[in-house]
Design an enzyme around this catalytic site. Structure first.
Site, mmCIF file in Angstrom:
data_model
loop_
_atom_site.group_PDB
_atom_site.id
_atom_site.type_symbol
_atom_site.label_atom_id
_atom_site.label_comp_id
_atom_site.label_asym_id
_atom_site.label_seq_id
_atom_site.Cartn_x
_atom_site.Cartn_y
_atom_site.Cartn_z
ATOM 1 N N LYS A 180 -55.719 -17.892 110.069
ATOM 2 C CA LYS A 180 -54.642 -17.007 110.493
ATOM 3 C C LYS A 180 -53.347 -17.783 110.285
ATOM 4 C CE LYS A 180 -51.973 -14.781 113.825
ATOM 5 N NZ LYS A 180 -51.176 -15.070 115.030
ATOM 6 N N SER A 203 -50.985 -16.344 120.654
ATOM 7 C CA SER A 203 -49.614 -16.460 121.156
ATOM 8 C C SER A 203 -49.143 -15.159 121.794
ATOM 9 C CB SER A 203 -48.672 -16.842 120.010
ATOM 10 O OG SER A 203 -49.110 -18.030 119.389
ATOM 11 N N SER A 261 -49.579 -18.282 110.512
ATOM 12 C CA SER A 261 -48.324 -17.912 111.179
ATOM 13 C C SER A 261 -47.257 -18.959 110.896
ATOM 14 C CB SER A 261 -48.545 -17.776 112.686
ATOM 15 O OG SER A 261 -49.415 -16.711 112.976
#
Length: 311
Positions: A166, A49, A168
């Protein structure tokens, strides 16, 4: 991926510097990589991102991976996003980024289409079966509108389908379930749990995270490396102080006027403005159709940098 290149420590999601006409600024990208390496980071993540992967063409994505991989020369692990809507499209990206030099790929759940957990599991199994490198799940429900269930992540970890996650999601309870659940899944040894949070990095590390992937580490890699080392050393007071300094610096993502731009324009624009003010990249342009920061907003970014001791 070489076992000696484990996904631990500080792994910044690298910004993609652009020229005023929207092309990848290779010279600035190389300076940014050198800045991150000098900061002591333990790996790099491109095409996520913060890299503006969603805005880049396939040609630009490949250029970013090829540029960074060539410059690293194997000194640090390089993970790359293979992010797209469905399995066949993701597999095309896996081929492209691994041929360009990525050591592992980062893959979200499918999006745009409405999916069931069984289809998400099938997606990851198919990607992992075809990928020549380890697959890391990317849990980012704000972007793909699907939260990866902790039980599913643990199941895929135990099968060896996933090499890490990961996270987020902002869901600390779910994050804890994954960290603690790994102890009951011996087949998941070597699975890396990474947080994408800038402001809860110390809490995630205290829970047992293996590393942090904060976008703000582009601006202050030394700060996050310092925080990681303090957490690992058990120096809670100094770690808390460093995290609070970084939390104050992270406020720069809000400089953009909400009435005329989205959070992405404000946050990524602020990161790039900070990198420009620090002399690391030449141009703070963000990809279209993001709205650029105004001069007064860039000036406010400078005040945050100065307060953090970075100017």
């Amino acid at each position: 991926m070489n076992p000696s290149m484990a996904l631990t420590g500080v792994i910044p999601p690298v910004c993609t510097p652009l020229t005023p006409d929207g092309e990848v600024d290779v010279r600035s990208l190389l300076r940014l990589v050198d800045h991150l390496i000098a900061g002591g980071v333990h790996g790099l993540f491109v095409l996520g991102s913060t890299s503006e992967a969603a805005y880049l063409t396939d040609r630009q994505r490949a250029l970013v991976v090829r540029t960074v991989a060539g410059h690293l020369g194997g000194r640090l692990p390089l993970i790359a996003g293979a992010i797209d809507m469905t399995t066949p499209r993701v597999l095309d990206h896996v081929t492209a980024v691994t041929e360009a030099g990525a050591d592992a790929v980062v893959v979200t759940a499918p999006f745009y289409t409405r999916t069931h957990p069984a289809e998400i599991a099938r997606h990851y199994r198919l990607v992992a079966a075809a990928s020549p490198v380890p697959v890391v799940a990317y849990d980012i429900p704000v972007a793909v509108h699907t939260k990866l269930p902790a039980g599913l992540v643990l199941e895929l970890a135990a099968e060896g389908v996933l090499a890490g996650i990961k996270d987020s999601s902002g869901d600390l309870a779910g994050f804890r379930r994954i960290v603690t659940g790994l102890h009951a899944h011996p087949g998941a040894s070597g699975f890396s749990v990474l947080t994408g949070s800038e402001v809860l990095a110390d809490a995630a590390l205290a829970m047992g995270a293996d590393g942090v992937v904060p976008g703000l580490a582009n601006v202050d890699p030394h700060g996050y490396v310092r925080l990681y080392r303090l957490c690992r050393a058990g120096d809670r007071d100094r770690a808390r102080a460093e995290q609070e300094r970084l939390c104050a610096l992270f406020e720069l993502v809000g400089v953009g006027a909400a009435a005329r731009m989205g959070q992405s324009s404000s946050g990524l624009g602020a990161f790039k403005a900070a990198l420009g003010l620090r002399g690391i990249i030449d141009c703070p342009a963000t990809a279209e159709p993001q709205v650029p920061l105004e001069p007064g907003e860039v000036e406010r970014v400078g005040t945050f940098l100065a307060a953090a001791g970075l100017l």
